[in-house]
Scaffold this motif. Structure first.
Motif, PDB file in Angstrom:
ATOM      1  N   TYR A  35      59.767  34.774  42.772  1.00  0.00           N
ATOM      2  CA  TYR A  35      58.895  35.801  43.323  1.00  0.00           C
ATOM      3  C   TYR A  35      59.351  36.100  44.743  1.00  0.00           C
ATOM      4  O   TYR A  35      59.976  35.276  45.408  1.00  0.00           O
ATOM      5  N   GLU A  44      55.501  39.576  44.640  1.00  0.00           N
ATOM      6  CA  GLU A  44      56.086  40.389  43.565  1.00  0.00           C
ATOM      7  C   GLU A  44      56.933  39.523  42.645  1.00  0.00           C
ATOM      8  O   GLU A  44      57.790  38.768  43.112  1.00  0.00           O
ATOM      9  N   PHE A  45      56.737  39.674  41.356  1.00  0.00           N
ATOM     10  CA  PHE A  45      57.560  38.986  40.372  1.00  0.00           C
ATOM     11  C   PHE A  45      58.963  39.563  40.375  1.00  0.00           C
ATOM     12  O   PHE A  45      59.152  40.783  40.419  1.00  0.00           O
ATOM     13  N   GLY A  59      61.452  42.656  37.336  1.00  0.00           N
ATOM     14  CA  GLY A  59      61.103  42.837  38.745  1.00  0.00           C
ATOM     15  C   GLY A  59      62.288  42.816  39.693  1.00  0.00           C
ATOM     16  O   GLY A  59      62.129  43.062  40.889  1.00  0.00           O
TER      17      GLY A  59
ATOM     18  N   GLN B   1      52.518  47.921  33.907  1.00  0.00           N
ATOM     19  CA  GLN B   1      52.465  46.606  34.548  1.00  0.00           C
ATOM     20  C   GLN B   1      51.038  46.356  35.045  1.00  0.00           C
ATOM     21  O   GLN B   1      50.374  47.261  35.504  1.00  0.00           O
ATOM     22  N   GLN B   2      50.632  45.118  34.927  1.00  0.00           N
ATOM     23  CA  GLN B   2      49.294  44.709  35.377  1.00  0.00           C
ATOM     24  C   GLN B   2      49.076  45.025  36.851  1.00  0.00           C
ATOM     25  O   GLN B   2      49.929  44.782  37.693  1.00  0.00           O
ATOM     26  N   LYS B   3      47.914  45.605  37.159  1.00  0.00           N
ATOM     27  CA  LYS B   3      47.514  45.837  38.560  1.00  0.00           C
ATOM     28  C   LYS B   3      46.399  44.865  38.889  1.00  0.00           C
ATOM     29  O   LYS B   3      45.389  44.793  38.169  1.00  0.00           O
ATOM     30  N   SER B  30      44.034  40.980  28.968  1.00  0.00           N
ATOM     31  CA  SER B  30      44.509  39.773  29.660  1.00  0.00           C
ATOM     32  C   SER B  30      43.606  38.602  29.324  1.00  0.00           C
ATOM     33  O   SER B  30      42.393  38.765  29.156  1.00  0.00           O
ATOM     34  N   ALA B  90      45.648  35.535  40.215  1.00  0.00           N
ATOM     35  CA  ALA B  90      46.816  35.781  39.366  1.00  0.00           C
ATOM     36  C   ALA B  90      46.358  36.008  37.930  1.00  0.00           C
ATOM     37  O   ALA B  90      45.487  35.288  37.429  1.00  0.00           O
ATOM     38  N   SER B  92      47.649  37.145  33.795  1.00  0.00           N
ATOM     39  CA  SER B  92      48.714  37.437  32.833  1.00  0.00           C
ATOM     40  C   SER B  92      48.104  37.815  31.490  1.00  0.00           C
ATOM     41  O   SER B  92      46.941  37.542  31.219  1.00  0.00           O
ATOM     42  N   TYR B 100      50.895  38.016  37.366  1.00  0.00           N
ATOM     43  CA  TYR B 100      50.916  39.028  38.416  1.00  0.00           C
ATOM     44  C   TYR B 100      49.817  38.710  39.414  1.00  0.00           C
ATOM     45  O   TYR B 100      48.694  38.376  39.036  1.00  0.00           O
TER      46      TYR B 100
END
Lengths: 115, 111
Positions: A35, A44-45, A59, B1-3, B30, B90, B92, B100
């Motif tokens: 990350y 950020e990944f 990413g 993508q996950q926000k 999720s 976090a 996922s 994320y």
């Protein structure tokens, strides 16, 4: 047990030079993640490996960044032709990624400064 | 993508008062949620993980998940000055997907 080990902890590099960051995951963990953390973008990944194979690099910036995991005991993140916007803390994490769960265990990070 | 979004950006509480942090996510399918803590210039420490609606307690840390409202919260009981740190949510999609992170809440606990 030692945690995730990242080296170097701090690196200052000139614009255009190459930077290589190393990560030693926790022994027995099969997944390794990278990350990037900045004040503006947060965490950020970048990419991850499982059993040394690259699984998801969605990413990663398409140019200049590459990651490898040549063996189960270390992974590297290489940035070619570094730019000031690459300045960040790069965090590595490992996980058992098995039935015991997928909790990520993070190292203390490598702070990269590009001048 | 996950926000993943967190609020507030910063929070100051007195020692012993309950601290409550919020996190919203964009994908209602999720099912893997974790709260991490990061002390200055240190790595991340996982505090509590929750996988289904309801509540999960780990010591003084309690997570509440409401997937219908796309919301997960963290409550810290009897916070101490040593709990001053950045708290990160976090999320996922599943047990074996990428996590994320939100941008964090900076918590300050005053003596």
């Amino acid at each position: 047990n030692a945690g995730v080990i990242q080296t170097p902890r701090h690196k200052v590099t000139g614009k255009g030079q190459e930077a290589t960051l190393w990560c030693e995951p926790i022994s027995g963990h099969s997944a390794v993640f990278w990350y990037r953390q900045t004040i503006v973008q947060g965490l950020e990944f970048l990419t991850y490996f499982r059993n040394q194979a690259p699984i998801d690099d969605s990413g990663m910036p398409k140019e200049r960044f590459s990651a490898q995991m040549p063996n189960q005991s270390h992974s590297t993140l290489k940035i070619q032709s570094t730019q000031p916007q690459d300045s960040a803390v790069y965090l590595c994490a490992s996980s058992p990624w098995d039935n015991s769960g997928n909790t990520l265990y993070f190292g203390e990070g490598s702070r990269l400064i590009v001048v | 993508q996950q926000k993943v979004q967190q609020s507030p950006e910063s929070l100051t509480v007195s020692e012993g008062a309950m601290a409550s942090l919020n996190c919203t996510f964009s994908d209602g399918t999720s099912n893997n949620f974790r709260w991490y803590r990061q002390h200055s210039a240190k790595g991340l420490e996982v505090l509590v993980s929750i996988f289904s609606d309801g509540e999960k307690e780990e010591g003084r840390f309690t997570a509440h998940l409401n997937r219908a409202n796309l919301h997960v919260s963290l409550h810290i009981r009897e916070p101490q000055p040593s709990d001053s740190a950045v708290y990160l949510c976090a999320v996922s999609m599943s047990n074996y997907n990428v996590l994320y992170f939100g941008s964090g809440t900076k918590l300050t606990v005053e003596p």
